[in-house]
Design an enzyme around this catalytic site. Structure first.
Site, PDB file in Angstrom:
ATOM      1  N   HIS A  38     -15.298  -2.630   8.458  1.00 50.08           N
ATOM      2  CA  HIS A  38     -15.685  -2.071   7.164  1.00 50.08           C
ATOM      3  C   HIS A  38     -16.906  -2.827   6.630  1.00 50.08           C
ATOM      4  O   HIS A  38     -16.970  -4.058   6.690  1.00 50.08           O
ATOM      5  CB  HIS A  38     -14.531  -2.163   6.175  1.00 50.08           C
ATOM      6  CG  HIS A  38     -13.403  -1.217   6.485  1.00 50.08           C
ATOM      7  ND1 HIS A  38     -13.521   0.141   6.331  1.00 50.08           N
ATOM      8  CD2 HIS A  38     -12.146  -1.428   6.934  1.00 50.08           C
ATOM      9  CE1 HIS A  38     -12.385   0.725   6.684  1.00 50.08           C
ATOM     10  NE2 HIS A  38     -11.535  -0.206   7.058  1.00 50.08           N
ATOM     11  N   PHE A  77       2.640  -2.074   2.186  1.00 48.80           N
ATOM     12  CA  PHE A  77       2.277  -2.595   0.868  1.00 48.80           C
ATOM     13  C   PHE A  77       2.497  -1.499  -0.171  1.00 48.80           C
ATOM     14  O   PHE A  77       1.752  -0.526  -0.218  1.00 48.80           O
ATOM     15  CB  PHE A  77       0.814  -3.055   0.876  1.00 48.80           C
ATOM     16  CG  PHE A  77       0.452  -3.777   2.150  1.00 48.80           C
ATOM     17  CD1 PHE A  77       1.152  -4.911   2.530  1.00 48.80           C
ATOM     18  CD2 PHE A  77      -0.542  -3.295   2.984  1.00 48.80           C
ATOM     19  CE1 PHE A  77       0.847  -5.556   3.724  1.00 48.80           C
ATOM     20  CE2 PHE A  77      -0.856  -3.938   4.174  1.00 48.80           C
ATOM     21  CZ  PHE A  77      -0.160  -5.071   4.540  1.00 48.80           C
ATOM     22  N   ASP A 120       2.142   0.627  -2.888  1.00 51.57           N
ATOM     23  CA  ASP A 120       1.151   0.938  -3.907  1.00 51.57           C
ATOM     24  C   ASP A 120       1.280   2.401  -4.320  1.00 51.57           C
ATOM     25  O   ASP A 120       2.375   2.961  -4.271  1.00 51.57           O
ATOM     26  CB  ASP A 120      -0.251   0.616  -3.391  1.00 51.57           C
ATOM     27  CG  ASP A 120      -0.649   1.497  -2.192  1.00 51.57           C
ATOM     28  OD1 ASP A 120       0.192   2.291  -1.714  1.00 51.57           O
ATOM     29  OD2 ASP A 120      -1.813   1.392  -1.749  1.00 51.57           O
ATOM     30  N   ASP A 175       0.090   0.933   7.623  1.00 49.76           N
ATOM     31  CA  ASP A 175      -0.383   0.978   6.237  1.00 49.76           C
ATOM     32  C   ASP A 175      -1.899   1.077   6.184  1.00 49.76           C
ATOM     33  O   ASP A 175      -2.460   1.929   5.485  1.00 49.76           O
ATOM     34  CB  ASP A 175       0.088  -0.274   5.485  1.00 49.76           C
ATOM     35  CG  ASP A 175      -0.280  -0.250   4.011  1.00 49.76           C
ATOM     36  OD1 ASP A 175      -1.489  -0.373   3.699  1.00 49.76           O
ATOM     37  OD2 ASP A 175       0.619  -0.123   3.168  1.00 49.76           O
ATOM     38  N   ASP A 182      -6.729   4.257   5.012  1.00 46.11           N
ATOM     39  CA  ASP A 182      -8.045   4.741   5.411  1.00 46.11           C
ATOM     40  C   ASP A 182      -8.051   6.263   5.552  1.00 46.11           C
ATOM     41  O   ASP A 182      -9.033   6.932   5.194  1.00 46.11           O
ATOM     42  CB  ASP A 182      -8.471   4.100   6.735  1.00 46.11           C
ATOM     43  CG  ASP A 182      -8.884   2.643   6.563  1.00 46.11           C
ATOM     44  OD1 ASP A 182      -9.092   2.207   5.416  1.00 46.11           O
ATOM     45  OD2 ASP A 182      -8.991   1.935   7.590  1.00 46.11           O
TER      46      ASP A 182
END
Length: 365
Positions: free
Chosen positions: A78, A266, A268, A337, A342
Site C-alpha cells: 500500500h 478486528f 469494526d 480481515d 481491502d
C-alpha cells in the site's frame, strides 16, 4: 483491572523466576476475544450467521486470495504504509493504531474527513495514515511519545494542524484522539521508559501477551462491553496493532510473534458490512432498518455487541472452512480481515451497492 483478569506484572515476574522462554509465553498466554465472540453468537437474537453463506464465502474468499496472490506482504505494498523495517516504523504503527477509529461522515451526502497527500485524496483509515505521513514531512514529531507529553510544544493548535482536513469535514472525535495520545504518552513514560519497544520486549514475542498488556496498561486500548451479564472483550485496536507489526516486518524482528494465529478478526464496522454482502451475516428486521436508515447505534448497545461478536465468530468459521477444504493451507483471521477490508473499499470505490455499515461513535473502532 477487573477481578477476573490476570495481573500481567505478576505473570511476567513468575515467568522470569521460572525461566520460561518466549515459546512458553506464546503457548501459555491466551486471549479472551474468540471465546467471548462465541458466547455473543450463542446468545445473539438480532444477528445470525448463515452457515451455507459462510461456506460459500469461504470458497470465494480463498479463491480470490489465491488468484490475487494476496498475502501478508500485501500490507507493505500500500502506497502510504511505511517501508522501513526499523524502530521509527514500529513507533509509526503504534501511533497509527492508537488513533485508528471512527472516520465515517455523519450524513449520506457528506464528503467526510479527507487528506490530500502525494497527489491523491485519501479518506477513511487512509486519511489518518496520510495525515501522519504529512506531519512527518513537515518535521512534526507526531510519532514520538516525548512529543505527545510536551504540551508546550505539542499544543492543541499543533495537533489541529496535523489532523487538518482538506474538505469541509474536520477529523471526527479529534478531542478523543488527542486524549489517547496524551494518555499513551503518560503510560509509556511511567511504565515503559518512554518507549513502545519496551512493550514489545515485555510481551516476549507473544501476540496474545502484547494485546493483553496493551489492554491492561492503556485504558484507550481496553475495548470491552457488557453482554448478557458478562464482560466481553474485543480489543480491536490492540489486535490490529499486533497484526500491522507482523505484516509490516514480515513476521520478523519487531513483527515476530510466535502465536500470531491467536489474533482474531478486528471487530469494526466495515467487516460486518462485507460479511452481510457475502450472505454470511443476517440481521433482524429492526436492526436491518436501523442500519439502512443510517441511524447511529450507541457504543455497548446489544445490537452493536452482537454485530461485532458475530463478525469475529463468522470469520473464524470461514477460516476453519478454508482449512478444512484446503488441507495444508495456512490462513489466519488477520489475512481474511485484511482481504475483506481491502475488498469492501474496492467495491465502494466502484460504487457497488451494499447495505450501509452500522454507525457507532466510539474510540474502539
Amino acid at each position: 483491572m477487573s477481578d477476573d483478569e490476570a495481573d500481567l506484572d505478576l505473570l511476567a515476574l513468575l515467568r522470569k523466576s521460572l525461566g520460561l522462554d518466549s515459546q512458553d509465553c506464546a503457548s501459555t498466554t491466551e486471549l479472551p476475544v474468540l471465546k467471548d465472540a462465541e458466547f455473543i453468537y450463542d446468545n445473539s437474537i438480532d444477528v445470525a450467521i448463515d452457515y451455507a453463506g459462510t461456506k460459500a464465502a469461504a470458497a470465494t474468499i480463498w479463491a480470490s486470495i489465491q488468484k490475487k496472490g494476496y498475502s501478508r506482504e500485501t500490507w507493505s505494498e500500500h502506497d502510504l504504509h511505511p517501508k522501513a523495517k526499523d524502530e521509527s516504523t514500529a513507533n509509526f504503527i503504534f501511533t497509527m493504531d492508537l488513533l485508528n477509529f471512527c472516520f465515517w461522515p455523519e450524513g449520506p451526502f457528506e464528503t467526510g474527513y479527507t487528506v490530500d497527500y502525494r497527489g491523491q485524496r485519501w479518506t477513511g483509515y487512509w486519511s489518518l495514515v496520510a495525515a501522519l505521513q504529512r506531519a512527518m514531512d513537515e518535521d512534526i514529531h507526531i510519532t514520538d511519545s516525548h512529543f505527545w507529553q510536551d504540551e508546550s510544544e505539542c499544543t492543541e493548535e499543533v495537533l489541529k494542524h496535523v489532523f487538518r482536513s482538506d474538505s469541509a469535514t474536520s477529523m471526527p472525535l479529534l478531542n478523543e484522539r488527542i486524549a489517547c495520545l496524551r494518555e499513551a504518552g503518560t503510560v509509556l513514560y511511567n511504565r515503559f521508559d518512554c518507549s513502545f519497544l519496551n512493550c514489545l520486549k515485555e510481551a516476549n514475542y507473544s501476540a496474545a501477551a502484547l494485546v493483553n498488556l496493551l489492554a491492561d496498561m492503556f485504558p484507550c486500548f481496553r475495548d470491552e462491553a457488557r453482554f448478557e451479564g458478562k464482560t466481553v472483550h474485543f480489543y480491536k485496536r490492540a489486535q490490529i496493532l499486533v497484526a500491522d507489526l507482523w505484516a509490516c516486518f514480515d513476521g520478523e524482528g519487531y513483527g515476530r510473534f510466535d502465536d500470531i494465529d491467536k489474533i482474531t478478526m478486528f471487530a469494526d464496522y466495515r467487516i460486518p458490512q462485507m460479511l452481510n454482502s457475502l450472505g454470511c451475516l443476517q440481521y433482524s428486521p429492526p436492526l436491518h432498518y436501523h442500519i439502512k436508515q443510517l441511524r447511529q447505534i450507541d457504543s455497548g448497545h446489544p445490537w452493536e455487541v452482537q454485530l461485532r461478536g458475530c463478525s469475529i465468530w463468522c470469520v473464524e468459521l470461514i477460516r476453519r472452512e478454508i482449512v478444512r477444504c484446503n488441507p495444508g493451507a495456512h490462513v489466519n483471521a488477520i489475512l481474511i480481515d485484511f482481504f475483506l477490508y481491502d475488498t469492501v473499499k474496492e467495491q465502494e470505490a466502484q460504487d457497488m451497492e451494499l447495505l450501509a455499515h452500522h454507525r457507532t461513535k466510539s474510540i474502539w473502532y
